[in-house]
Design a protein around this motif. Structure first.
Motif, PDB file in Angstrom:
ATOM      1  N   ILE A  17       3.304 -46.772  41.787  1.00  0.00           N
ATOM      2  CA  ILE A  17       2.604 -47.479  42.858  1.00  0.00           C
ATOM      3  C   ILE A  17       3.669 -48.014  43.805  1.00  0.00           C
ATOM      4  CG2 ILE A  17       0.942 -49.278  43.449  1.00  0.00           C
ATOM      5  CD1 ILE A  17      -0.152 -49.121  40.630  1.00  0.00           C
ATOM      6  N   ASP A  18       3.826 -47.329  44.929  1.00  0.00           N
ATOM      7  CA  ASP A  18       4.898 -47.623  45.881  1.00  0.00           C
ATOM      8  C   ASP A  18       4.483 -47.066  47.232  1.00  0.00           C
ATOM      9  OD1 ASP A  18       7.384 -47.526  47.413  1.00  0.00           O
ATOM     10  OD2 ASP A  18       8.421 -47.841  45.502  1.00  0.00           O
ATOM     11  N   ASP A  19       4.642 -47.852  48.294  1.00  0.00           N
ATOM     12  CA  ASP A  19       4.195 -47.407  49.609  1.00  0.00           C
ATOM     13  C   ASP A  19       5.225 -46.541  50.333  1.00  0.00           C
ATOM     14  OD1 ASP A  19       5.934 -49.565  49.905  1.00  0.00           O
ATOM     15  OD2 ASP A  19       4.967 -50.294  51.719  1.00  0.00           O
ATOM     16  N   LEU A  76      -0.026 -57.662  41.600  1.00  0.00           N
ATOM     17  CA  LEU A  76      -0.551 -56.418  41.042  1.00  0.00           C
ATOM     18  C   LEU A  76      -0.341 -56.379  39.526  1.00  0.00           C
ATOM     19  CD1 LEU A  76      -1.708 -53.570  41.257  1.00  0.00           C
ATOM     20  CD2 LEU A  76       0.577 -52.764  41.911  1.00  0.00           C
ATOM     21  N   LEU A  77       0.829 -56.787  39.080  1.00  0.00           N
ATOM     22  CA  LEU A  77       1.120 -56.826  37.650  1.00  0.00           C
ATOM     23  C   LEU A  77       0.146 -57.754  36.937  1.00  0.00           C
ATOM     24  CD1 LEU A  77       2.887 -56.214  35.161  1.00  0.00           C
ATOM     25  CD2 LEU A  77       4.449 -58.014  35.946  1.00  0.00           C
ATOM     26  N   ASP A 117       0.479 -43.277  30.552  1.00  0.00           N
ATOM     27  CA  ASP A 117       1.316 -43.793  29.473  1.00  0.00           C
ATOM     28  C   ASP A 117       2.208 -44.936  29.929  1.00  0.00           C
ATOM     29  OD1 ASP A 117       0.768 -41.785  27.211  1.00  0.00           O
ATOM     30  OD2 ASP A 117       1.213 -40.488  28.919  1.00  0.00           O
ATOM     31  N   ALA A 118       2.430 -45.059  31.240  1.00  0.00           N
ATOM     32  CA  ALA A 118       3.251 -46.132  31.787  1.00  0.00           C
ATOM     33  C   ALA A 118       3.027 -46.181  33.293  1.00  0.00           C
ATOM     34  CB  ALA A 118       4.732 -45.926  31.472  1.00  0.00           C
ATOM     35  N   ALA A 119       3.496 -47.266  33.916  1.00  0.00           N
ATOM     36  CA  ALA A 119       3.389 -47.407  35.362  1.00  0.00           C
ATOM     37  C   ALA A 119       4.698 -47.965  35.924  1.00  0.00           C
ATOM     38  CB  ALA A 119       2.226 -48.318  35.753  1.00  0.00           C
ATOM     39  N   LEU A 147      -4.842 -49.287  41.196  1.00  0.00           N
ATOM     40  CA  LEU A 147      -5.756 -49.924  40.252  1.00  0.00           C
ATOM     41  C   LEU A 147      -6.939 -49.020  39.943  1.00  0.00           C
ATOM     42  CD1 LEU A 147      -5.719 -53.581  41.619  1.00  0.00           C
ATOM     43  CD2 LEU A 147      -4.867 -52.815  39.391  1.00  0.00           C
ATOM     44  N   ALA A 148      -7.457 -48.353  40.967  1.00  0.00           N
ATOM     45  CA  ALA A 148      -8.583 -47.441  40.752  1.00  0.00           C
ATOM     46  C   ALA A 148      -8.185 -46.305  39.811  1.00  0.00           C
ATOM     47  CB  ALA A 148      -9.071 -46.882  42.086  1.00  0.00           C
TER      48      ALA A 148
END
Length: 241
Positions: free
Chosen positions: A7-9, A63-64, A47-49, A38-39
């Motif tokens: 998750i990075d813009d 977000l976390l 398995d990870a983010a 999130l969706a």
């Protein structure tokens, strides 16, 4: 092949990172905004983010926090934070909210791959070592403090103490084995695991905060060059261990 959600813009980061991580048997998916991430976390299995700290809509810490409150699967998801700041206060905030590791930008993709392997391995070991047939006591009771593990509530001399999630976990860890000395590294690994730099200082900060909230009690002892131990006196006839 482990599935990882980034998750990075930064639209220039995801494509080359996706290609690179395939060499290490990772499948990388990308979400440019927290709402999209999130969706996907709610609808797909990962398995990870990997979360950037500087994001539109909400920062990486918010977000976390949202992810950790999103149900059992999301609450236990291994998470690596990407931060350009790298300051200790930011790392402490992330620790309290439940991040598993940090990597400052700019970073080497190989180091990110190594850290992903580490947090995933740690997660598998923790899951495998968690007993499913033993029911721990719901409460740890001492003369002037009680810890309700099921309700995650702490009472000092009868009054509820407002603790963060990590402060509660730290107190429960120490009080679960009174008088056992936990090293800083052991505490950090038991909470969620971080790098050595953070282990040396962030645990001290967390212990200091917890001690202030438990005043006037003095139940967390420092053993020089060794670590910390819980020294509360057991309550007569309690379920304390």
């Amino acid at each position: 092949m482990p599935r990882i959600l980034l998750i990075d813009d930064d639209e220039h980061l995801a494509p080359p990172l996706t290609t690179y991580l395939k060499r290490f048997d990772f499948e990388l998916a990308w979400a440019p905004r927290p709402s999209v991430g999130l969706a996907r976390l709610r609808e797909e299995a990962f398995d990870a983010a990997i979360l950037d700290v500087m994001l539109p809509e909400m920062d990486g810490f918010e977000l976390l926090r949202t992810i950790r409150q999103g149900g059992e699967a999301m609450a236990e998801l291994p998470i690596v934070m990407l931060t350009a700041r790298g300051e200790l206060p930011d790392k402490v905030v992330g620790l309290e909210l439940g991040a598993d590791d940090y990597l400052p930008k700019p970073f080497e993709p190989r180091e990110l791959a190594a850290r992903l392997h580490t947090v995933l391995r740690r997660h598998r070991v923790t899951a495998a070592s968690t007993p499913t047939h033993v029911s721990p006591p719901d409460q740890l009771c001492f003369e002037e403090i009680s810890i309700d593990l099921a309700r995650r509530e702490v009472r000092r001399q009868g009054c509820v103490v407002d603790l963060t999630g990590t402060e509660f976990e730290l107190l429960a860890l120490l009080a679960g084995e009174p008088r056992k000395v936990f090293s800083r590294d052991e505490i950090l690994n038991r909470l969620r695991g971080h790098d050595a730099e953070l282990a040396t200082r962030a645990v001290d900060i967390l212990v200091s905060r917890l001690r202030r909230k438990l005043e006037p009690l003095d139940c967390i002892k420092t053993l020089r060059n060794a670590g910390y131990a819980f020294a509360g006196a057991p309550s007569t006839g309690s379920a304390a261990r």
